[in-house]
Write a protein that holds these residues in place. Structure first.
Motif, PDB file in Angstrom:
ATOM      1  N   PRO A  49      36.646  38.578  42.509  1.00 56.97           N
ATOM      2  CA  PRO A  49      35.475  39.780  42.846  1.00 56.97           C
ATOM      3  C   PRO A  49      35.793  40.887  43.196  1.00 56.97           C
ATOM      4  O   PRO A  49      35.429  42.121  42.532  1.00 56.97           O
ATOM      5  N   MET A  50      37.119  41.256  43.860  1.00 58.38           N
ATOM      6  CA  MET A  50      37.532  42.490  44.278  1.00 58.38           C
ATOM      7  C   MET A  50      38.158  43.136  42.848  1.00 58.38           C
ATOM      8  O   MET A  50      37.752  44.331  42.768  1.00 58.38           O
ATOM      9  N   ALA A  51      38.771  42.499  42.216  1.00 59.00           N
ATOM     10  CA  ALA A  51      39.151  42.934  40.958  1.00 59.00           C
ATOM     11  C   ALA A  51      38.242  43.128  40.083  1.00 59.00           C
ATOM     12  O   ALA A  51      38.524  44.313  39.102  1.00 59.00           O
ATOM     13  N   GLU A  52      37.255  42.555  39.913  1.00 57.77           N
ATOM     14  CA  GLU A  52      36.149  42.727  39.002  1.00 57.77           C
ATOM     15  C   GLU A  52      35.489  44.068  39.368  1.00 57.77           C
ATOM     16  O   GLU A  52      34.745  44.588  38.480  1.00 57.77           O
ATOM     17  N   ARG A  53      35.585  44.520  40.538  1.00 57.24           N
ATOM     18  CA  ARG A  53      34.733  45.789  40.971  1.00 57.24           C
ATOM     19  C   ARG A  53      35.750  46.837  40.615  1.00 57.24           C
ATOM     20  O   ARG A  53      35.378  48.159  40.821  1.00 57.24           O
ATOM     21  N   ILE A  54      36.907  46.910  40.300  1.00 55.51           N
ATOM     22  CA  ILE A  54      37.791  48.002  40.077  1.00 55.51           C
ATOM     23  C   ILE A  54      37.365  48.551  38.816  1.00 55.51           C
ATOM     24  O   ILE A  54      36.929  48.073  37.595  1.00 55.51           O
ATOM     25  N   PRO A  55      36.976  50.035  38.832  1.00 54.52           N
ATOM     26  CA  PRO A  55      36.208  50.726  37.828  1.00 54.52           C
ATOM     27  C   PRO A  55      37.296  50.868  36.679  1.00 54.52           C
ATOM     28  O   PRO A  55      38.403  50.924  36.659  1.00 54.52           O
ATOM     29  N   VAL A  57      37.732  48.468  34.322  1.00 52.60           N
ATOM     30  CA  VAL A  57      38.384  47.147  33.663  1.00 52.60           C
ATOM     31  C   VAL A  57      37.508  46.719  32.419  1.00 52.60           C
ATOM     32  O   VAL A  57      36.206  46.405  32.740  1.00 52.60           O
ATOM     33  N   CYS A  58      38.138  46.588  31.616  1.00 50.11           N
ATOM     34  CA  CYS A  58      37.274  46.230  30.153  1.00 50.11           C
ATOM     35  C   CYS A  58      37.157  44.626  29.985  1.00 50.11           C
ATOM     36  O   CYS A  58      36.257  43.955  29.656  1.00 50.11           O
ATOM     37  N   ALA A  59      38.057  43.781  30.831  1.00 51.50           N
ATOM     38  CA  ALA A  59      38.191  42.223  30.610  1.00 51.50           C
ATOM     39  C   ALA A  59      39.195  41.944  31.748  1.00 51.50           C
ATOM     40  O   ALA A  59      40.043  42.711  31.936  1.00 51.50           O
ATOM     41  N   TYR A  60      38.807  40.921  32.433  1.00 54.23           N
ATOM     42  CA  TYR A  60      39.441  40.180  33.521  1.00 54.23           C
ATOM     43  C   TYR A  60      39.631  38.788  33.313  1.00 54.23           C
ATOM     44  O   TYR A  60      38.432  38.038  33.163  1.00 54.23           O
ATOM     45  N   VAL A  61      40.667  38.147  33.119  1.00 51.24           N
ATOM     46  CA  VAL A  61      41.079  36.761  32.833  1.00 51.24           C
ATOM     47  C   VAL A  61      42.028  36.141  33.904  1.00 51.24           C
ATOM     48  O   VAL A  61      43.057  36.843  34.097  1.00 51.24           O
ATOM     49  N   GLN A  62      41.775  35.152  34.476  1.00 54.15           N
ATOM     50  CA  GLN A  62      42.563  34.260  35.160  1.00 54.15           C
ATOM     51  C   GLN A  62      43.109  33.128  34.715  1.00 54.15           C
ATOM     52  O   GLN A  62      42.273  32.332  34.050  1.00 54.15           O
ATOM     53  N   ASN A  63      44.179  33.018  34.536  1.00 57.73           N
ATOM     54  CA  ASN A  63      44.712  31.734  33.992  1.00 57.73           C
ATOM     55  C   ASN A  63      45.592  30.922  34.960  1.00 57.73           C
ATOM     56  O   ASN A  63      46.627  31.262  35.541  1.00 57.73           O
ATOM     57  N   HIS A  64      45.106  29.700  35.499  1.00 57.39           N
ATOM     58  CA  HIS A  64      45.576  28.826  36.568  1.00 57.39           C
ATOM     59  C   HIS A  64      46.569  27.805  35.991  1.00 57.39           C
ATOM     60  O   HIS A  64      46.111  27.184  35.141  1.00 57.39           O
ATOM     61  N   ALA A  65      47.525  27.775  36.398  1.00 58.53           N
ATOM     62  CA  ALA A  65      48.589  26.511  36.315  1.00 58.53           C
ATOM     63  C   ALA A  65      47.853  25.213  36.560  1.00 58.53           C
ATOM     64  O   ALA A  65      47.335  25.271  37.570  1.00 58.53           O
ATOM     65  N   VAL A  66      47.865  24.169  35.816  1.00 55.88           N
ATOM     66  CA  VAL A  66      47.480  22.808  36.163  1.00 55.88           C
ATOM     67  C   VAL A  66      48.436  21.825  36.174  1.00 55.88           C
ATOM     68  O   VAL A  66      49.422  22.175  35.441  1.00 55.88           O
ATOM     69  N   GLU A  98      38.525  50.793  45.279  1.00 54.07           N
ATOM     70  CA  GLU A  98      38.297  49.434  44.732  1.00 54.07           C
ATOM     71  C   GLU A  98      39.785  48.940  44.318  1.00 54.07           C
ATOM     72  O   GLU A  98      40.123  47.726  44.639  1.00 54.07           O
ATOM     73  N   GLY A  99      40.551  49.616  43.610  1.00 51.43           N
ATOM     74  CA  GLY A  99      41.917  49.559  43.232  1.00 51.43           C
ATOM     75  C   GLY A  99      42.810  49.198  44.302  1.00 51.43           C
ATOM     76  O   GLY A  99      43.570  48.256  44.136  1.00 51.43           O
ATOM     77  N   GLN A 100      43.004  49.964  45.122  1.00 50.37           N
ATOM     78  CA  GLN A 100      43.794  50.183  46.500  1.00 50.37           C
ATOM     79  C   GLN A 100      43.225  48.835  47.235  1.00 50.37           C
ATOM     80  O   GLN A 100      44.360  48.256  47.939  1.00 50.37           O
ATOM     81  N   ILE A 101      42.051  48.418  47.358  1.00 48.28           N
ATOM     82  CA  ILE A 101      41.488  47.318  48.167  1.00 48.28           C
ATOM     83  C   ILE A 101      42.034  46.086  47.511  1.00 48.28           C
ATOM     84  O   ILE A 101      42.737  45.161  48.124  1.00 48.28           O
ATOM     85  N   ALA A 102      41.871  45.918  46.127  1.00 55.65           N
ATOM     86  CA  ALA A 102      42.395  44.910  45.594  1.00 55.65           C
ATOM     87  C   ALA A 102      43.987  44.843  45.635  1.00 55.65           C
ATOM     88  O   ALA A 102      44.650  43.623  45.620  1.00 55.65           O
ATOM     89  N   THR A 103      44.770  45.552  45.287  1.00 54.50           N
ATOM     90  CA  THR A 103      46.141  45.477  45.390  1.00 54.50           C
ATOM     91  C   THR A 103      46.736  45.360  46.974  1.00 54.50           C
ATOM     92  O   THR A 103      47.585  44.327  46.805  1.00 54.50           O
TER      93      THR A 103
END
Length: 126
Positions: A49-55, A57-66, A98-103
């Motif tokens: 949710p923090m990353a999604e608030r960065i101004p 951002v056109c798309a945001y995807v998480q790829n989790h190892a399984v 927002e970018g600084q918080i997420a980083t």
């Protein structure tokens, strides 16, 4: 038209690829004291949710190892993809509050001695 494939576990959604011209990829490794489940929950529920608030951002995807019994563990825990309209848009966004918080939040769950990030040149072949 290029598409992004989003896997929800039991279903897959094909959506048009963002028209962004720049892709930024982060290869994340969890802190040694975290389980893979704790890491995934934090990335999904807190950091995501923090990353999604960065101004900008056109798309945001998480790829989790399984876990896959037919393949060896990749060593990394997640690969995150962020799309931006331009390099300038990305750099401005990282400088935003927002970018600084997420980083800064990466320190809470990621092993920063191993985590890596880069702008990439995505070449879609199909």
């Amino acid at each position: 038209m290029p598409q992004v494939i989003v896997d929800f576990g039991n279903s897959v959604m094909h959506i048009p690829a963002p028209k962004a011209m720049l892709k930024f990829v982060v290869v994340l490794y969890r802190k040694p004291e975290m389980s893979r489940e704790q890491f995934r929950a934090y990335l999904q529920d807190v950091h995501g949710p923090m990353a999604e608030r960065i101004p900008g951002v056109c798309a945001y995807v998480q790829n989790h190892a399984v876990t896959d019994s037919t393949r060896s563990d990749p060593g990394w825990d997640a690969i995150v993809e962020l799309w931006w309209e331009s390099r300038n848009a990305m750099e401005e966004a990282w400088r935003s509050p927002e970018g600084q918080i997420a980083t800064a939040d990466l320190e809470a769950f990621a092993d920063l001695s191993r985590t890596r990030w880069s702008i990439v040149d995505e070449q879609r072949r199909r």
